[in-house]
Design a protein around this motif. Structure first.
Motif, mmCIF file in Angstrom:
data_model
loop_
_atom_site.group_PDB
_atom_site.id
_atom_site.type_symbol
_atom_site.label_atom_id
_atom_site.label_comp_id
_atom_site.label_asym_id
_atom_site.label_seq_id
_atom_site.Cartn_x
_atom_site.Cartn_y
_atom_site.Cartn_z
ATOM 1 N N VAL A 1 1.022 -1.249 0.042
ATOM 2 C CA VAL A 1 0.022 0.128 0.140
ATOM 3 C C VAL A 1 0.865 1.303 0.003
ATOM 4 O O VAL A 1 0.725 2.269 -0.852
ATOM 5 C CB VAL A 1 -0.964 -0.043 1.237
ATOM 6 C CG1 VAL A 1 -1.534 1.472 1.430
ATOM 7 C CG2 VAL A 1 -2.139 -0.943 1.132
ATOM 8 N N ALA A 2 1.876 1.301 0.661
ATOM 9 C CA ALA A 2 2.712 2.445 0.908
ATOM 10 C C ALA A 2 3.616 2.587 -0.458
ATOM 11 O O ALA A 2 3.669 3.665 -0.795
ATOM 12 C CB ALA A 2 3.761 2.290 1.961
ATOM 13 N N GLU B 1 0.983 4.199 -2.857
ATOM 14 C CA GLU B 1 0.813 5.626 -2.427
ATOM 15 C C GLU B 1 1.842 6.391 -3.020
ATOM 16 O O GLU B 1 1.795 7.450 -3.652
ATOM 17 C CB GLU B 1 0.849 5.858 -1.084
ATOM 18 C CG GLU B 1 -0.699 5.229 -0.500
ATOM 19 C CD GLU B 1 -0.828 5.230 1.046
ATOM 20 O OE1 GLU B 1 -1.820 5.249 1.294
ATOM 21 O OE2 GLU B 1 0.150 5.343 1.642
ATOM 22 N N THR B 2 3.206 5.778 -3.058
ATOM 23 C CA THR B 2 4.333 6.529 -3.590
ATOM 24 C C THR B 2 4.476 6.747 -5.027
ATOM 25 O O THR B 2 4.601 7.741 -5.494
ATOM 26 C CB THR B 2 5.727 5.909 -3.065
ATOM 27 O OG1 THR B 2 5.805 5.976 -1.519
ATOM 28 C CG2 THR B 2 7.062 6.498 -3.636
ATOM 29 N N ILE C 1 -1.730 11.060 -2.753
ATOM 30 C CA ILE C 1 -2.623 9.423 -2.542
ATOM 31 C C ILE C 1 -2.569 8.925 -1.180
ATOM 32 O O ILE C 1 -1.464 8.866 -0.498
ATOM 33 C CB ILE C 1 -1.751 8.736 -3.438
ATOM 34 C CG1 ILE C 1 -1.777 9.364 -5.038
ATOM 35 C CG2 ILE C 1 -2.596 7.431 -3.545
ATOM 36 C CD1 ILE C 1 -3.477 9.395 -5.414
ATOM 37 N N ARG C 2 -3.952 8.686 -0.706
ATOM 38 C CA ARG C 2 -3.955 7.916 0.497
ATOM 39 C C ARG C 2 -4.916 6.634 0.125
ATOM 40 O O ARG C 2 -6.121 6.999 -0.065
ATOM 41 C CB ARG C 2 -4.606 8.515 1.320
ATOM 42 C CG ARG C 2 -4.713 8.220 2.780
ATOM 43 C CD ARG C 2 -4.979 9.011 4.044
ATOM 44 N NE ARG C 2 -5.436 8.255 5.276
ATOM 45 C CZ ARG C 2 -6.707 8.308 5.839
ATOM 46 N NH1 ARG C 2 -7.517 9.021 5.100
ATOM 47 N NH2 ARG C 2 -7.112 7.667 6.827
ATOM 48 N N ILE C 3 -4.540 5.419 0.165
ATOM 49 C CA ILE C 3 -5.117 4.259 -0.232
ATOM 50 C C ILE C 3 -6.228 4.120 1.178
ATOM 51 O O ILE C 3 -5.862 4.189 2.142
ATOM 52 C CB ILE C 3 -4.456 3.302 -0.418
ATOM 53 C CG1 ILE C 3 -3.479 3.374 -1.648
ATOM 54 C CG2 ILE C 3 -5.134 1.952 -0.702
ATOM 55 C CD1 ILE C 3 -4.197 3.638 -3.073
ATOM 56 N N GLN C 4 -7.533 3.934 0.788
ATOM 57 C CA GLN C 4 -8.315 3.632 2.179
ATOM 58 C C GLN C 4 -9.086 2.246 1.656
ATOM 59 O O GLN C 4 -10.007 2.123 2.471
ATOM 60 C CB GLN C 4 -9.424 4.918 2.006
ATOM 61 C CG GLN C 4 -8.773 6.133 2.512
ATOM 62 C CD GLN C 4 -9.693 7.127 2.845
ATOM 63 O OE1 GLN C 4 -9.757 8.018 1.836
ATOM 64 N NE2 GLN C 4 -10.238 7.393 4.049
ATOM 65 N N THR D 1 -8.461 5.195 -3.696
ATOM 66 C CA THR D 1 -8.593 6.315 -2.869
ATOM 67 C C THR D 1 -10.090 6.868 -2.892
ATOM 68 O O THR D 1 -10.912 6.198 -3.545
ATOM 69 C CB THR D 1 -7.904 7.534 -3.239
ATOM 70 O OG1 THR D 1 -8.311 8.042 -4.755
ATOM 71 C CG2 THR D 1 -6.531 7.110 -3.478
#
Length: 196
Positions: free
Chosen positions: A84-85, A88-89, A95-98, A185
């Motif tokens: 996930v990190a 996002e990178t 970007i924030r995956i939810q 997101t």
């Protein structure tokens, strides 16, 4: 991670906002992810009264097709935290995956034409184990503009902008068992838990 656009269809322009990265994860990480997905309590994908042939597990949120709204789901598992990190990178600082969706496809299983629900914003998809055709289309008068990616194992795509909002996408029936992890997101509009 190296971004390679050479696999895009050269004849037609690619949808704006579509990015593709080959070899986003190593073969070793791919195997770890597949093993993780295989341990999940995967369930047939339900949309209304219909049941898809693929099996899924949702984290963060899941879309309830009967209620036509998002529902809270189990938190994203720790074994997915690093990927996930990395996604996002790849997507950028905002970007924030939810939401995460893990999917298992049997031979001959695909997904029909659709756009993801409007509660979600940017969409990322990681292909595991086998390749697949990732197809796009948008209305152009009485015909369709079309575009296809050969999504190889361990590759990642990102859909934002027109590729997410205007183009529809589908997955052709796979010729070998396949897994995927979809990362989403949320929109910055109204509360995502409000009925659509």
């Amino acid at each position: 991670m190296s971004e390679q656009l050479t696999l895009f269809d050269k004849v037609r322009p690619k949808p704006e906002g579509l990015r593709y990265a080959a070899e986003f994860v190593t073969p070793a990480i791919e195997q770890e992810l597949i093993l993780g997905i295989q341990t999940l309590p995967l369930q047939p994908f339900h949309f209304g009264e219909f049941e898809g042939k693929r099996r899924v597990a949702s984290f963060g949120f899941r879309y309830d097709y009967d209620l036509r709204q998002l529902r809270r789901a189990e938190p994203i598992p720790r074994w997915l935290a690093e990927i996930v990190a990395n996604v996002e990178t790849f997507g950028g600082p905002a970007i924030r995956i939810q939401q995460v969706l893990c999917t298992e496809y049997g031979v001959g299983v695909g997904i029909g034409w659709h756009r993801d629900k409007p509660h979600f914003d940017e969409i990322f998809g990681l292909s595991l184990r086998s390749a697949r055709k990732f197809r796009f289309r948008k209305r152009a008068g009485k015909t369709w503009d079309r575009f296809t990616i050969d999504a190889e194992p361990r590759s990642l795509y990102m859909m934002t902008g027109a590729s997410r909002q205007i183009w529809e996408h589908s997955i052709s029936a796979v010729e070998a068992p396949r897994y995927s992890v979809t990362f989403r997101t949320m929109t910055n509009g109204p509360d995502p838990m409000t009925p659509a």
